[in-house]
Write a protein that holds these residues in place. Structure first.
Motif, PDB file in Angstrom:
ATOM      1  N   PHE A  41       0.821  -1.200   0.000  1.00 25.12           N
ATOM      2  CA  PHE A  41       0.000   0.000   0.000  1.00 25.12           C
ATOM      3  C   PHE A  41       0.861   1.259   0.000  1.00 25.12           C
ATOM      4  O   PHE A  41       1.864   1.351   0.726  1.00 25.12           O
ATOM      5  N   THR A  42       0.445   2.237  -0.796  1.00 23.29           N
ATOM      6  CA  THR A  42       0.959   3.601  -0.730  1.00 23.29           C
ATOM      7  C   THR A  42      -0.218   4.470  -0.325  1.00 23.29           C
ATOM      8  O   THR A  42      -1.205   4.564  -1.057  1.00 23.29           O
ATOM      9  N   THR A  43      -0.154   5.082   0.853  1.00 21.79           N
ATOM     10  CA  THR A  43      -1.305   5.824   1.356  1.00 21.79           C
ATOM     11  C   THR A  43      -1.232   7.291   0.937  1.00 21.79           C
ATOM     12  O   THR A  43      -0.150   7.855   0.764  1.00 21.79           O
ATOM     13  N   VAL A  44      -2.417   7.890   0.817  1.00 24.92           N
ATOM     14  CA  VAL A  44      -2.481   9.295   0.451  1.00 24.92           C
ATOM     15  C   VAL A  44      -3.754   9.907   1.021  1.00 24.92           C
ATOM     16  O   VAL A  44      -4.810   9.258   1.066  1.00 24.92           O
ATOM     17  N   CYS A  45      -3.634  11.126   1.516  1.00 17.00           N
ATOM     18  CA  CYS A  45      -4.798  11.935   1.884  1.00 17.00           C
ATOM     19  C   CYS A  45      -4.627  13.289   1.204  1.00 17.00           C
ATOM     20  O   CYS A  45      -3.919  14.168   1.724  1.00 17.00           O
ATOM     21  N   PRO A  46      -5.216  13.479   0.036  1.00 13.10           N
ATOM     22  CA  PRO A  46      -5.013  14.719  -0.712  1.00 13.10           C
ATOM     23  C   PRO A  46      -5.375  15.976   0.068  1.00 13.10           C
ATOM     24  O   PRO A  46      -4.714  17.008  -0.079  1.00 13.10           O
ATOM     25  N   GLU A  47      -6.396  15.885   0.915  1.00  9.50           N
ATOM     26  CA  GLU A  47      -6.819  17.080   1.644  1.00  9.50           C
ATOM     27  C   GLU A  47      -5.783  17.509   2.674  1.00  9.50           C
ATOM     28  O   GLU A  47      -5.515  18.695   2.860  1.00  9.50           O
ATOM     29  N   VAL A  48      -5.191  16.543   3.345  1.00 18.34           N
ATOM     30  CA  VAL A  48      -4.123  16.865   4.286  1.00 18.34           C
ATOM     31  C   VAL A  48      -2.896  17.377   3.538  1.00 18.34           C
ATOM     32  O   VAL A  48      -2.215  18.317   3.976  1.00 18.34           O
ATOM     33  N   GLU A  49      -2.613  16.757   2.387  1.00 22.61           N
ATOM     34  CA  GLU A  49      -1.416  17.124   1.624  1.00 22.61           C
ATOM     35  C   GLU A  49      -1.459  18.564   1.112  1.00 22.61           C
ATOM     36  O   GLU A  49      -0.416  19.178   0.887  1.00 22.61           O
ATOM     37  N   ILE A  50      -2.659  19.113   0.912  1.00 19.82           N
ATOM     38  CA  ILE A  50      -2.722  20.500   0.432  1.00 19.82           C
ATOM     39  C   ILE A  50      -2.829  21.483   1.595  1.00 19.82           C
ATOM     40  O   ILE A  50      -3.090  22.678   1.383  1.00 19.82           O
ATOM     41  N   GLY A  51      -2.646  20.975   2.820  1.00 24.27           N
ATOM     42  CA  GLY A  51      -2.564  21.878   3.958  1.00 24.27           C
ATOM     43  C   GLY A  51      -3.808  22.003   4.806  1.00 24.27           C
ATOM     44  O   GLY A  51      -3.814  22.795   5.759  1.00 24.27           O
ATOM     45  N   LEU A  52      -4.854  21.243   4.516  1.00 26.70           N
ATOM     46  CA  LEU A  52      -6.039  21.266   5.360  1.00 26.70           C
ATOM     47  C   LEU A  52      -5.778  20.391   6.577  1.00 26.70           C
ATOM     48  O   LEU A  52      -5.289  19.268   6.451  1.00 26.70           O
ATOM     49  N   GLY A  53      -6.090  20.867   7.743  1.00 26.44           N
ATOM     50  CA  GLY A  53      -5.739  20.155   8.968  1.00 26.44           C
ATOM     51  C   GLY A  53      -6.692  19.033   9.325  1.00 26.44           C
ATOM     52  O   GLY A  53      -7.630  18.716   8.591  1.00 26.44           O
ATOM     53  N   VAL A  54      -6.448  18.427  10.485  1.00 25.09           N
ATOM     54  CA  VAL A  54      -7.309  17.376  11.040  1.00 25.09           C
ATOM     55  C   VAL A  54      -7.547  17.708  12.518  1.00 25.09           C
ATOM     56  O   VAL A  54      -6.595  17.805  13.299  1.00 25.09           O
ATOM     57  N   PRO A  55      -8.812  17.903  12.925  1.00 23.48           N
ATOM     58  CA  PRO A  55      -9.998  17.972  12.062  1.00 23.48           C
ATOM     59  C   PRO A  55     -10.015  19.283  11.276  1.00 23.48           C
ATOM     60  O   PRO A  55      -9.197  20.176  11.524  1.00 23.48           O
ATOM     61  N   ARG A  56     -10.957  19.378  10.324  1.00 19.84           N
ATOM     62  CA  ARG A  56     -11.023  20.552   9.459  1.00 19.84           C
ATOM     63  C   ARG A  56     -12.465  20.787   9.042  1.00 19.84           C
ATOM     64  O   ARG A  56     -13.313  19.893   9.092  1.00 19.84           O
ATOM     65  N   ASP A  57     -12.737  22.006   8.633  1.00 24.27           N
ATOM     66  CA  ASP A  57     -14.046  22.279   8.051  1.00 24.27           C
ATOM     67  C   ASP A  57     -14.145  21.511   6.734  1.00 24.27           C
ATOM     68  O   ASP A  57     -13.198  21.528   5.932  1.00 24.27           O
ATOM     69  N   PRO A  58     -15.253  20.820   6.498  1.00 26.43           N
ATOM     70  CA  PRO A  58     -15.351  19.994   5.290  1.00 26.43           C
ATOM     71  C   PRO A  58     -15.334  20.822   4.012  1.00 26.43           C
ATOM     72  O   PRO A  58     -15.695  22.005   4.007  1.00 26.43           O
TER      73      PRO A  58
END
Length: 322
Positions: A41-58
């Motif tokens: 597996f190669t994992t990816v979270c595009p939303e985190v990668e562009i700088g949106l935090g966790v948690p974040r506004d959807p």
């Protein structure tokens, strides 16, 4: 099946790897867990990668003047350019990949079922389509299996996905383009699988392997890989799989009891009606292959398209259309 061959799969990170969804949650998916020993597996979270935090506004997709935009309604932030830029650079940087397993309905990772809202998002969804990263995956790798965990709950879709994934991984791992023999061996062991998927493609691929044009091993491998991707793109019809299974029955017919034949034909009918997955019928043939030591069928990928340990996954779906 060669046990050391592991498909390389890009997977949404929230599917059991990190709690990175917009609300800080993680999703434990049965198929992802079952695949873990058998794939890389190669994992990816595009939303985190562009700088949106966790948690974040959807974020969600909006249709603005005929163009889709990716926006964060709570802040008014438009992240369309960032997501497109990340998707392009990430996918271009993949050295090896055999398939994708992405989060369903995600405005970034979804492939088909993402809600598209009117500008401002004040009303409900006006349409559906792919998310931004999912769309880039489909455009960049059109011949690779790319599905969401939601669609893979359907056993027909799941069997097709796993079959494509492992067949393409076997080709990548065993056909280097340095020796024609590698391609001959691959084609020989996949004849019945290709017969089920696309008989016209099987003929073209057989003619290519005979190499009447005098191509180099590398040229042969490249052309064959292109045809293989096309041949496996569409799931075979039930009738095509049944034809292959009836062909296999001919290898054992004289050695089976009438009751065994009747049980097999009844299983084929249940499969035809959508009441039984293909893997369950193949299991019967595999028992005969072992019992009668049928070497030719034992080498055919059709009867072991992916690791047997994953067969229970293919037997557990509800078979509903998605």
């Amino acid at each position: 099946m060669t046990p050391e061959i592991k498909p390389v799969v890009v997977v949404s990170r929230c599917l059991g790897f990190e709690p990175c969804r917009w609300n800080g949650e993680i999703i434990h998916d049965e198929l992802v867990q079952a695949l873990t020993p058998f794939v890389a597996f190669t994992t990816v979270c595009p939303e985190v990668e562009i700088g949106l935090g966790v948690p974040r506004d959807p974020i969600h997709v909006e249709a603005v003047k005929g163009e889709r935009r990716l926006v964060q309604p709570a802040t008014g932030r438009d992240v369309t350019a960032e997501m497109r830029g990340f998707s392009e650079s990430f996918l271009a940087g993949l050295r090896e990949v055999d398939g994708f397993l992405l989060k369903a309905r995600s405005p970034s990772c979804g492939t088909t079922d993402v809600k598209i809202h009117a500008p401002g998002g004040s009303s409900g969804a006006v349409d559906k389509g792919p998310g931004f990263f999912g769309e880039a995956v489909l455009a960049t790798y059109p011949d690779l299996p790319a599905e969401t965990e939601g669609r893979l709950k359907n056993w027909r879709i799941r069997e097709h996905y796993l079959t494509r994934l492992f067949a393409l991984a076997r080709f990548r791992a065993t056909v280097s383009g340095e020796r024609v023999r590698e391609l001959v061996d691959f084609h020989s062991s996949h004849k019945l699988l290709l017969m089920a998927y696309n008989q016209a493609a099987l003929k073209k691929m057989g003619a290519l392997v005979s190499n009447r044009e005098g191509l180099t091993p590398g040229e042969l491998a490249a052309r064959y890989r292109e045809l293989l991707g096309r041949a496996l793109a569409k799931a075979p019809r039930n009738t095509s799989n049944i034809n292959v299974l009836m062909h296999a029955l001919g290898y054992f017919s004289k050695n089976l009891t009438p009751r065994e034949k009747a049980h097999f034909l009844d299983s084929l009918e249940k499969y035809r009606q959508g009441r039984m997955p293909l893997s369950a019928v193949i299991a019967v043939v595999n028992s005969w292959i072992a019992r009668f030591e049928q070497e030719y069928l034992d080498r055919q990928a059709f009867f072991r398209p992916y690791p047997e340990e994953l067969a229970f996954i293919s037997d557990s779906g509800k078979g509903r259309d998605l």
